[in-house]
Design an enzyme around this catalytic site. Structure first.
Site, PDB file in Angstrom:
ATOM      1  N   SER A  83       0.817  -1.210   0.000  1.00 15.82           N
ATOM      2  CA  SER A  83       0.000   0.000   0.000  1.00 15.82           C
ATOM      3  C   SER A  83       0.847   1.255   0.000  1.00 15.82           C
ATOM      4  CB  SER A  83      -0.858   0.064   1.262  1.00 15.82           C
ATOM      5  OG  SER A  83      -1.548  -1.116   1.456  1.00 15.82           O
ATOM      6  N   HIS A  94      -2.337  -3.186  -6.628  1.00 20.08           N
ATOM      7  CA  HIS A  94      -2.872  -2.817  -5.315  1.00 20.08           C
ATOM      8  C   HIS A  94      -4.386  -2.972  -5.293  1.00 20.08           C
ATOM      9  CE1 HIS A  94      -3.827   0.299  -2.064  1.00 20.08           C
ATOM     10  NE2 HIS A  94      -3.340  -0.765  -1.475  1.00 20.08           N
ATOM     11  N   GLU A 151      -5.175  -0.407  -8.280  1.00 18.89           N
ATOM     12  CA  GLU A 151      -4.146   0.540  -8.706  1.00 18.89           C
ATOM     13  C   GLU A 151      -2.974  -0.270  -9.262  1.00 18.89           C
ATOM     14  OE1 GLU A 151      -4.745   4.368  -5.711  1.00 18.89           O
ATOM     15  OE2 GLU A 151      -3.664   2.641  -4.945  1.00 18.89           O
ATOM     16  N   ASN A 195      -4.597   5.722  -1.033  1.00 15.97           N
ATOM     17  CA  ASN A 195      -4.072   5.785   0.339  1.00 15.97           C
ATOM     18  C   ASN A 195      -3.413   7.116   0.648  1.00 15.97           C
ATOM     19  OD1 ASN A 195      -5.065   3.319   0.902  1.00 15.97           O
ATOM     20  ND2 ASN A 195      -3.128   2.221   0.746  1.00 15.97           N
TER      21      ASN A 195
HETATM   22  N1  NAD Z   1      -5.489  -4.294   4.980  1.00 21.53           N
HETATM   23  C1  NAD Z   1      -5.803  -3.537   3.956  1.00 21.53           C
HETATM   24  O1  NAD Z   1      -6.862  -2.869   3.965  1.00 21.53           O
HETATM   25  C2  NAD Z   1      -4.897  -3.476   2.757  1.00 21.53           C
HETATM   26  C3  NAD Z   1      -5.414  -2.991   1.553  1.00 21.53           C
HETATM   27  C4  NAD Z   1      -4.607  -3.017   0.410  1.00 21.53           C
HETATM   28  C5  NAD Z   1      -3.297  -3.484   0.494  1.00 21.53           C
HETATM   29  N2  NAD Z   1      -2.807  -3.914   1.704  1.00 21.53           N
HETATM   30  C6  NAD Z   1      -1.427  -4.434   1.705  1.00 21.53           C
HETATM   31  O2  NAD Z   1      -1.498  -5.843   1.615  1.00 21.53           O
HETATM   32  C7  NAD Z   1      -0.394  -6.424   2.281  1.00 21.53           C
HETATM   33  C8  NAD Z   1      -0.909  -7.418   3.331  1.00 21.53           C
HETATM   34  O3  NAD Z   1      -1.675  -6.713   4.302  1.00 21.53           O
HETATM   35  P1  NAD Z   1      -2.794  -7.441   5.184  1.00 21.53           P
HETATM   36  O4  NAD Z   1      -3.609  -6.362   5.788  1.00 21.53           O
HETATM   37  O5  NAD Z   1      -3.449  -8.488   4.367  1.00 21.53           O
HETATM   38  O6  NAD Z   1      -1.883  -8.097   6.319  1.00 21.53           O
HETATM   39  P2  NAD Z   1      -2.257  -9.319   7.314  1.00 21.53           P
HETATM   40  O7  NAD Z   1      -1.405  -9.117   8.494  1.00 21.53           O
HETATM   41  O8  NAD Z   1      -3.718  -9.426   7.478  1.00 21.53           O
HETATM   42  O9  NAD Z   1      -1.772 -10.618   6.488  1.00 21.53           O
HETATM   43  C9  NAD Z   1      -0.432 -10.895   6.158  1.00 21.53           C
HETATM   44  C10 NAD Z   1      -0.257 -12.409   5.990  1.00 21.53           C
HETATM   45  O10 NAD Z   1       1.038 -12.670   5.487  1.00 21.53           O
HETATM   46  C11 NAD Z   1       1.503 -13.858   6.080  1.00 21.53           C
HETATM   47  N3  NAD Z   1       2.955 -13.938   5.988  1.00 21.53           N
HETATM   48  C12 NAD Z   1       3.893 -13.327   6.753  1.00 21.53           C
HETATM   49  N4  NAD Z   1       5.127 -13.676   6.339  1.00 21.53           N
HETATM   50  C13 NAD Z   1       4.985 -14.528   5.294  1.00 21.53           C
HETATM   51  C14 NAD Z   1       5.900 -15.239   4.460  1.00 21.53           C
HETATM   52  N5  NAD Z   1       7.205 -15.140   4.629  1.00 21.53           N
HETATM   53  N6  NAD Z   1       5.394 -16.036   3.503  1.00 21.53           N
HETATM   54  C15 NAD Z   1       4.064 -16.148   3.327  1.00 21.53           C
HETATM   55  N7  NAD Z   1       3.160 -15.502   4.094  1.00 21.53           N
HETATM   56  C16 NAD Z   1       3.602 -14.691   5.058  1.00 21.53           C
HETATM   57  C17 NAD Z   1       0.986 -13.764   7.512  1.00 21.53           C
HETATM   58  O11 NAD Z   1       0.953 -15.049   8.104  1.00 21.53           O
HETATM   59  C18 NAD Z   1      -0.401 -13.161   7.290  1.00 21.53           C
HETATM   60  O12 NAD Z   1      -1.386 -14.162   7.134  1.00 21.53           O
HETATM   61  C19 NAD Z   1       0.405  -5.284   2.885  1.00 21.53           C
HETATM   62  O13 NAD Z   1       1.428  -4.941   1.993  1.00 21.53           O
HETATM   63  C20 NAD Z   1      -0.628  -4.169   2.962  1.00 21.53           C
HETATM   64  O14 NAD Z   1      -0.066  -2.899   2.940  1.00 21.53           O
HETATM   65  C21 NAD Z   1      -3.600  -3.946   2.814  1.00 21.53           C
END
Ligand code: NAD
Length: 596
Positions: free
Chosen positions: A121, A142, A154, A192
């Site tokens: 993000s 994204h 995005e 964002n």
């Molecule tokens: N939460 C949102 O609203 C949102 C929206 C768009 C983008 N993002 C982006 O998406 C990405 C993930 O965010 P999220 O909110 O889903 O996080 P989250 O914490 O909910 O999930 C992350 C997952 O990654 C896993 N993980 C960690 N290390 C790992 C590895 N080495 N190999 C495989 N899996 C691994 C974890 O176990 C976890 O299940 C981030 O870059 C975030 O910025 C988030």
């Protein structure tokens, strides 16, 4: 020839990853869904089945399609399972070193022609790409939360992403039923960059007890038509993820203080209050992962008796003024059964208000929302006057005259002379300090702000502004009146912009700055906010409706009061106003409204 994405990999099955798996599988693409450990993989599987179960229950997905969808997903632990996929989307936590390690590993594991994408993000896609030997095949895809629902993607191209990779990913987005905007690699991209300053500001309001979580969220939902309030959205995003995004944006985006995470966010992360996913964040949820909010110790008691607790009885209401707001407010009170005394500056003005009111009530009758008898009864409850002396016996006065402090102060001084003791004196100002008008009287404890939104008969929100001198009884009375009017009254402190404008206008101003910096177009920015965040209008559509001059004036007030450098009005906004481009009302603002 365009690439055929027959199979894709998703790394990280948390909030975003599990949703992204669903998006691909729903569209007939085989997915290899990868986690770091067995238990996390099972959690990811549970998110996917939970989401598809809900879709089936809502009739949005057929049982057989669900089976086919789930059949397309293969779960695995470790990146080695991704050796033959055509594209990988990484969605692990927002840490640069972690993402770089994963990309280096993906580069080793995946076939040479595979595209490697990050769902980051806020981190630099370029910095992630250089961890591989194929930065020209690295791109940002994204998705928005929840990925299966939100239409926007995005697409982030770096200076080295090859043109055909961008084109292939764009057509993949189309195949997924998404709308893409393609942009370059800048902190927070479009959505964002515009969203997180607002979210952080809302948390700061909550942290400083400027308003309750329920009132902050209700204000933005009801005042701006947003699908959810900022604190509920923080819980949906994940408080830990939001922290990382803010932190990165602060460091990458020019150290704008508005992105420095509010201390409360870090405290919540440390305490494990991560939002929906952990069952508790700003709100408490039925169980981890559930969207259902349950009451906790911060939940206000919402019974009618509690709202009216300590309130004075109000039967008669004086409304001073003859403009759009005064007319709407008279209608709201008269329809709700209050005796109203309308005071204008003369019979001619009263006649104008009367006509406008009749037209509005008649519209209600034509639309079947009001009976003729109710219309006549409402009109019968209004007494028309041109002298303030007629307000001697009312229980509440609502002032809606011109937005000039000297005029309002003089009016409140007169009301102080005329009105009976115990009256509640309310101002509808949207930008002046309520304490200034309160101190024009000898009874500042009885003075409160009642900020109605335009059009008052339709908008469900009223901001109740309590100054440092307003008594709890006066605030309780104001809240009880809002409830009796069928409106949601949200209580806030006496600061420029109250809740809604303080959160809304800096965001609009940021959108103008983004346009000015040529990062994106007005159309793409509008799209991004509507399709990525569910806003009813994009920022430029809204600015043209509100009026650029009005928006500039509000932004200037906010800047002057808070001295926040990030709130300085965008030069482009100033120039457009100087040029007479004021929005719809002048035929041209950010868009030309004369050609249809
Ligand atoms: N939460 C949102 O609203 C949102 C929206 C768009 C983008 N993002 C982006 O998406 C990405 C993930 O965010 P999220 O909110 O889903 O996080 P989250 O914490 O909910 O999930 C992350 C997952 O990654 C896993 N993980 C960690 N290390 C790992 C590895 N080495 N190999 C495989 N899996 C691994 C974890 O176990 C976890 O299940 C981030 O870059 C975030 O910025 C988030």
């Amino acid at each position: 020839m365009a690439r055929d994405f027959a199979s894709v990999g998703v790394v990280g099955l948390g909030t975003m990853g599990a949703g992204i798996v669903e998006v691909f599988a729903r569209n007939g693409i085989d997915v290899v869904a990868v986690e770091v450990a067995e238990d996390a993989m099972e959690r990811g599987r549970a998110i996917l089945t939970g989401s598809t179960d809900r879709a089936v229950a809502k009739g949005k997905l057929a049982e057989t399609d669900r089976e086919a969808l789930l059949g397309r997903v293969r779960f695995a632990v470790g990146l080695d399972a991704l050796h033959s996929v055509d594209l990988v989307v990484e969605a692990v936590p927002e840490h640069l070193d972690l993402k770089q390690r994963i990309f280096a590993e993906l580069d080793r594991v995946c076939k040479p022609e595979a595209i490697l994408a990050t769902n980051t993000s806020s981190l630099s896609v370029t910095e992630i790409s250089v961890a591989t030997s194929r930065p020209n095949q690295v791109i940002g895809i994204h998705f928005f939360n929840p990925a299966p629902v939100m239409k926007l993607v995005e697409v982030v191209r770096t200076v080295v992403t090859s043109v055909d990779v961008v084109a292939d990913v764009e057509s993949l987005c189309e195949r997924l039923g998404k709308v893409d905007v393609t942009i370059s690699d800048r902190a927070g991209f479009i959505a964002n960059a515009l969203l997180f300053g607002y979210l952080n500001h809302a948390v700061a309001m909550f942290e400083s007890r400027y308003a309750t979580r329920e009132d902050i969220d209700a204000a933005m939902k009801l005042g701006c038509g947003l699908p959810m309030g900022p604190l509920a959205l923080m819980d949906l995003i994940g408080v830990d993820t939001a922290y990382e995004i803010l932190d990165t944006m602060y460091r990458r985006g020019g150290r704008d203080r508005r992105h420095a995470p509010v201390p409360l966010i870090k405290q919540m992360v440390t305490a494990g209050l991560l939002g929906r996913k952990s069952g508790r964040g700003f709100y408490t949820y039925e169980r981890p992962g559930s969207p259902v909010v349950v009451p906790d110790e911060q939940t206000p008691v919402a019974t009618e008796a509690a709202i009216g607790d300590g309130a004075r009885a109000i039967a008669t209401v004086g409304v001073v003024g003859s403009g759009t707001m005064a007319t709407g407010i008279i209608e709201v009170f008269a329809k709700a059964g209050y005796e109203v005394v309308s005071v204008t500056r003369g019979a001619e003005k009263s006649a104008k208000v009367f006509e406008a009111l009749k037209t509005s009530l008649n519209k209600g009758v034509v639309r079947g929302k009001l009976s003729e008898a109710d219309r006549d009864a409402a009109l019968g409850r209004i007494n028309w006057s041109a002298t303030l002396e007629h307000l001697a016996d009312v229980d509440l006065v609502v002032e809606a005259v011109v937005e000039e402090l000297s005029v309002k102060k003089a009016l409140f001084a007169s009301l102080d002379e005329i009105c009976k003791p115990g009256v509640v004196l309310a101002t509808t100002t949207s930008s002046l300090p309520v304490i200034d008008v309160a101190m024009a009287t000898q009874r500042p404890a009885d003075v409160v702000g009642l900020h109605f939104f335009n059009p008052a008969p339709l908008m469900p929100l009223v901001e109740v502004v309590a100054t440092i001198r307003t008594s709890t009884e006066t605030t309780a009375t104001a809240r009880a009146v809002c409830a009796a009017l069928g409106k949601t009254g949200v209580v806030c402190g006496d600061r420029s912009g109250f809740i809604v404008n303080a959160l809304l206008f800096p965001y609009l101003n940021d959108a103008v700055k983004m346009l000015e910096a040529s990062y994106s177009t007005a159309d793409d920015i509008d799209h991004a906010m509507k399709l990525g965040c569910g806003y009813p209008m994009g920022p430029f559509e809204l600015l043209d409706v509100v009026g650029l001059d009005v928006s500039l004036a509000i932004q200037r007030e906010l800047y002057l009061e808070l001295r926040e450098p990030g709130f300085a009005p965008a030069p482009l906004l100033e120039h457009l106003v100087t040029a007479g481009y004021l929005g719809r009302k002048s035929g041209r603002g950010f868009r030309d409204h004369t050609r249809r």
